[in-house]
Design an enzyme around this catalytic site. Structure first.
Site, PDB file in Angstrom:
ATOM      1  N   CYS A  74      57.769 -12.417  50.813  1.00 11.66           N
ATOM      2  CA  CYS A  74      57.110 -13.009  51.973  1.00 11.66           C
ATOM      3  C   CYS A  74      55.892 -12.202  52.412  1.00 11.66           C
ATOM      4  CB  CYS A  74      58.102 -13.142  53.131  1.00 11.66           C
ATOM      5  SG  CYS A  74      57.312 -13.755  54.620  1.00 11.66           S
ATOM      6  N   CYS A  79      54.379 -15.754  51.763  1.00 12.27           N
ATOM      7  CA  CYS A  79      53.981 -16.395  53.026  1.00 12.27           C
ATOM      8  C   CYS A  79      52.768 -15.756  53.707  1.00 12.27           C
ATOM      9  CB  CYS A  79      55.125 -16.345  54.035  1.00 12.27           C
ATOM     10  SG  CYS A  79      56.756 -16.437  53.324  1.00 12.27           S
ATOM     11  N   LYS A 102      49.473 -15.712  51.614  1.00 14.21           N
ATOM     12  CA  LYS A 102      49.158 -17.146  51.421  1.00 14.21           C
ATOM     13  C   LYS A 102      48.545 -17.736  52.686  1.00 14.21           C
ATOM     14  CE  LYS A 102      51.702 -20.036  52.926  1.00 14.21           C
ATOM     15  NZ  LYS A 102      52.948 -20.526  52.416  1.00 14.21           N
ATOM     16  N   TYR A 158      55.932 -26.695  46.834  1.00 12.73           N
ATOM     17  CA  TYR A 158      55.258 -26.004  47.928  1.00 12.73           C
ATOM     18  C   TYR A 158      54.084 -25.176  47.409  1.00 12.73           C
ATOM     19  CZ  TYR A 158      59.243 -25.956  51.408  1.00 12.73           C
ATOM     20  OH  TYR A 158      60.223 -26.241  52.310  1.00 12.73           O
ATOM     21  N   GLU A 202      50.141 -25.912  47.990  1.00 13.29           N
ATOM     22  CA  GLU A 202      49.440 -25.053  48.947  1.00 13.29           C
ATOM     23  C   GLU A 202      48.235 -24.381  48.293  1.00 13.29           C
ATOM     24  OE1 GLU A 202      53.072 -23.835  51.995  1.00 13.29           O
ATOM     25  OE2 GLU A 202      52.540 -22.420  50.434  1.00 13.29           O
ATOM     26  N   HIS A 226      48.409 -35.293  76.996  1.00 10.88           N
ATOM     27  CA  HIS A 226      47.254 -36.073  76.597  1.00 10.88           C
ATOM     28  C   HIS A 226      45.961 -35.307  76.801  1.00 10.88           C
ATOM     29  CE1 HIS A 226      45.139 -39.772  75.772  1.00 10.88           C
ATOM     30  NE2 HIS A 226      44.377 -39.575  76.825  1.00 10.88           N
ATOM     31  N   GLU A 231      51.323 -36.282  70.926  1.00 13.91           N
ATOM     32  CA  GLU A 231      51.817 -37.170  71.985  1.00 13.91           C
ATOM     33  C   GLU A 231      52.332 -38.477  71.382  1.00 13.91           C
ATOM     34  OE1 GLU A 231      48.947 -39.139  74.679  1.00 13.91           O
ATOM     35  OE2 GLU A 231      47.365 -38.228  73.477  1.00 13.91           O
TER      36      GLU A 231
HETATM   37  P1  NDP Z   1      59.498 -25.800  43.752  1.00  9.86           P
HETATM   38  O1  NDP Z   1      60.851 -25.723  43.163  1.00  9.86           O
HETATM   39  O2  NDP Z   1      59.300 -26.238  45.145  1.00  9.86           O
HETATM   40  O3  NDP Z   1      58.570 -26.708  42.823  1.00  9.86           O
HETATM   41  C1  NDP Z   1      58.485 -26.528  41.444  1.00  9.86           C
HETATM   42  C2  NDP Z   1      57.542 -27.562  40.895  1.00  9.86           C
HETATM   43  O4  NDP Z   1      57.298 -27.316  39.519  1.00  9.86           O
HETATM   44  C3  NDP Z   1      58.104 -28.958  41.005  1.00  9.86           C
HETATM   45  O5  NDP Z   1      57.050 -29.829  41.292  1.00  9.86           O
HETATM   46  C4  NDP Z   1      58.665 -29.204  39.595  1.00  9.86           C
HETATM   47  O6  NDP Z   1      58.647 -30.538  39.211  1.00  9.86           O
HETATM   48  C5  NDP Z   1      57.660 -28.455  38.761  1.00  9.86           C
HETATM   49  N1  NDP Z   1      58.232 -27.996  37.486  1.00  9.86           N
HETATM   50  C6  NDP Z   1      59.403 -27.364  37.269  1.00  9.86           C
HETATM   51  N2  NDP Z   1      59.552 -27.068  35.971  1.00  9.86           N
HETATM   52  C7  NDP Z   1      58.446 -27.526  35.354  1.00  9.86           C
HETATM   53  C8  NDP Z   1      58.009 -27.530  34.000  1.00  9.86           C
HETATM   54  N3  NDP Z   1      58.747 -27.004  33.030  1.00  9.86           N
HETATM   55  N4  NDP Z   1      56.813 -28.095  33.711  1.00  9.86           N
HETATM   56  C9  NDP Z   1      56.059 -28.639  34.703  1.00  9.86           C
HETATM   57  N5  NDP Z   1      56.418 -28.671  35.977  1.00  9.86           N
HETATM   58  C10 NDP Z   1      57.598 -28.117  36.300  1.00  9.86           C
HETATM   59  O7  NDP Z   1      58.906 -24.358  43.487  1.00  9.86           O
HETATM   60  P2  NDP Z   1      57.715 -23.526  44.074  1.00  9.86           P
HETATM   61  O8  NDP Z   1      57.438 -22.547  43.002  1.00  9.86           O
HETATM   62  O9  NDP Z   1      56.594 -24.387  44.552  1.00  9.86           O
HETATM   63  O10 NDP Z   1      58.347 -22.838  45.367  1.00  9.86           O
HETATM   64  C11 NDP Z   1      59.583 -22.146  45.301  1.00  9.86           C
HETATM   65  C12 NDP Z   1      60.253 -22.121  46.635  1.00  9.86           C
HETATM   66  O11 NDP Z   1      59.591 -21.223  47.481  1.00  9.86           O
HETATM   67  C13 NDP Z   1      60.236 -23.434  47.391  1.00  9.86           C
HETATM   68  O12 NDP Z   1      61.273 -24.285  47.007  1.00  9.86           O
HETATM   69  C14 NDP Z   1      60.376 -22.991  48.809  1.00  9.86           C
HETATM   70  O13 NDP Z   1      61.725 -22.853  49.115  1.00  9.86           O
HETATM   71  C15 NDP Z   1      59.708 -21.638  48.814  1.00  9.86           C
HETATM   72  N6  NDP Z   1      58.371 -21.695  49.445  1.00  9.86           N
HETATM   73  C16 NDP Z   1      58.228 -22.073  50.753  1.00  9.86           C
HETATM   74  C17 NDP Z   1      56.992 -22.141  51.347  1.00  9.86           C
HETATM   75  C18 NDP Z   1      56.852 -22.566  52.756  1.00  9.86           C
HETATM   76  O14 NDP Z   1      57.823 -22.525  53.486  1.00  9.86           O
HETATM   77  N7  NDP Z   1      55.670 -23.002  53.181  1.00  9.86           N
HETATM   78  C19 NDP Z   1      55.778 -21.803  50.601  1.00  9.86           C
HETATM   79  C20 NDP Z   1      56.021 -21.433  49.252  1.00  9.86           C
HETATM   80  C21 NDP Z   1      57.271 -21.382  48.716  1.00  9.86           C
HETATM   81  P3  NDP Z   1      59.827 -31.583  39.583  1.00  9.86           P
HETATM   82  O15 NDP Z   1      59.598 -31.989  41.003  1.00  9.86           O
HETATM   83  O16 NDP Z   1      59.589 -32.692  38.626  1.00  9.86           O
HETATM   84  O17 NDP Z   1      61.106 -30.876  39.368  1.00  9.86           O
END
Ligand code: NDP
Length: 452
Positions: free
Chosen positions: A43, A48, A51, A178, A182, A435, A440
């Protein structure tokens, strides 16, 4: 039997540091913590915090134009990655110092080394020293993972993005979660030609369809080349660029390719197998609702357990662990109705069920409005926002609230209180509007746009 410590924590991220300092500071327990990398964890050091600072940096690009539209005679200059990066890393150093001090001031002894388990009450540090503890808490977090394919070693991850030598001219971001979404916004805002590949039909799978549809549409409007149903087949180095062949047959060159295709638990080489601690299909440590593993003296919290992988959740799990083990007050972690924000541009704040999840569960009413907010509309922008409530027909409770708008993260924190309290649609309606604001609309939604 006497132990060196009451508690030994492995991992100095948000969860581990919180548990260690509260156990030591509030209960007088003798606590030690081992961290092999930087204090603050994902984080603070590579998640976080940096980022969000990059989100802030990237948002200034549109502000000059907006200010001009409001009558300001100003011109945009150039963005200096070097200047920003220097300040960013100085800030992270400062925060790491705070984390170290928090531990020190609460009387936690820290070891800047890797640690692993030898038995149910013993950890071994990298230098071979062994320490015993009545309780061991594993809070080692997670790390990005890149799938294996030809040229995959050319990809960077979110770990490296904060350390780029220079800002690339073009970037390909792979993934639709995410992190990918982002960073697509961040890079685009900083002036990098940004392409995002997502293998599925729409980014941000699992979130409310209408909301993620709007986020994706606005990202495209902002200039991000979002390619749905597209993945990478192969990559190779070509001069100082990366040649990418996509599943749609397209071949393109990018300066940088970043993979954000999910994260895995940091649970390898921790000695878990020696003492029979069970791991799940994704390698995560299996724990019960008190964060206890199958070995009674060993607990685990945060991303290494792959429950809800968010910093405030890891902190909650750490606090519940201390309540349970050191304050004699068994406390389960409440993983229900966790508000969260995705810092895309526009931001997306959400709590509770998506329309699709709620409709599967029970009959619902959907209240939603999408409009051009005053500030952006005056500046001539076409950007729209979305305010949406999902309401149970039977109990009238608001089951889900979804906001796509600038500042949605701030708004959803507050809406989250009402939803967590079990507020009904009529409770929302009884609340007088503030407002003129965007939020709102949440208290003035008169008729459902549909039922399901
Ligand atoms: P996520 O698990 O959210 O997303 C992974 C993405 O990669 C999905 O779109 C998935 O597709 C895709 N994917 C997985 N495997 C492959 C592959 N082999 N080839 C191509 N695409 C693939 O992971 P993140 O890395 O984005 O984030 C991890 C975690 O970190 C989040 O779940 C969240 O909990 C946390 N986080 C929170 C934030 C916040 O609160 N703002 C900010 C950043 C991270 P598919 O959907 O098809 O499975």
């Amino acid at each position: 039997m006497s132990f060196d410590y009451d508690l030994f924590v492995i991992g100095g991220g948000s969860g581990g540091v919180r548990a260690a300092r509260v156990a030591a500071g509030e209960t007088g327990a003798k606590v030690a913590l081992a961290e092999e990398d930087r204090y603050g964890g994902t984080c603070v050091i590579r998640g976080c915090v940096p980022k969000k600072l990059m989100v802030f940096a990237s948002e200034y690009s549109g502000m000059v134009e907006d200010a001009q539209a409001y009558g300001w005679d100003i011109q945009a200059g150039d963005f200096s990655w070097d200047a920003f990066k220097g300040k960013l890393h100085a800030e992270l150093d400062r925060l790491e110092g705070i984390y170290r001090n928090l531990l020190k001031n609460s009387g936690v002894e820290s070891f800047d080394q890797r640690a692993k388990l030898v038995d149910a009450h013993t950890v071994e540090l990298n230098d071979g020293t062994r320490k015993t503890a009545k309780h061991i808490l594993i809070a080692t977090g997670g790390r990005p993972t890149v799938p294996n394919f030809p040229g995959s070693d050319l990809a960077i991850t979110s770990n490296e993005i904060f350390h780029l030598e220079k800002l690339p001219e073009s970037i390909l971001i792979v993934g639709g979660g995410y992190i990918a979404s982002e960073f697509a916004g961040i890079m685009n805002g900083l002036g990098v030609k940004t392409t995002q590949f997502y293998r599925g039909a729409q980014i941000l799978r699992g979130f409310d369809d209408e909301a993620r549809g709007l986020v994706s549409e606005e990202m495209c409007q902002n200039g991000i080349d979002v390619r749905l149903g597209t993945n990478v087949l192969e990559m190779r180095k070509e001069g100082d660029k990366i040649w990418v062949k996509a599943t749609n047959g397209e071949e393109r060159l990018f300066d940088v390719v970043m993979y954000a295709t999910g994260r895995v638990a940091n649970a390898d080489d921790l000695g878990l197998e020696n003492i029979g601690i069970e791991r799940g299909r994704k390698g995560q440590i299996i724990v019960d609702e008190y964060s206890q593993t199958g070995v009674p003296s060993v607990y685990a919290i945060g991303d290494v357990t792959d429950r809800v992988n968010l910093t405030p959740v890891a902190i909650r799990e750490g606090m519940a662990f201390v309540e349970t083990v050191f304050k004699g007050n068994p406390t389960k972690v409440d993983h229900e109705l966790i508000p969260t924000a995705i810092f895309t541009q526009p931001e997306f704040g959400t709590v509770g069920l998506s329309e699709e999840e709620a409709a599967e569960q029970e009959p619902i009413e959907v209240y939603a409005t999408s409009f051009k907010p005053m500030q952006q509309s005056f500046a001539g922008r076409a950007a729209r926002v979305l305010m949406k409530l999902i309401v149970s027909q039977k109990t009238r409770k608001v089951l889900g609230c979804h906001i796509v708008a600038p500042g949605a993260g701030e708004m959803i924190q507050l809406a989250g209180i009402a939803v967590k309290m079990g507020a009904t649609k009529e409770d929302f309606d009884r609340t007088v509007a503030v407002h003129p604001t965007m939020s709102e609309e949440l208290v003035t939604l008169k008729t459902p746009v549909r039922t399901a």
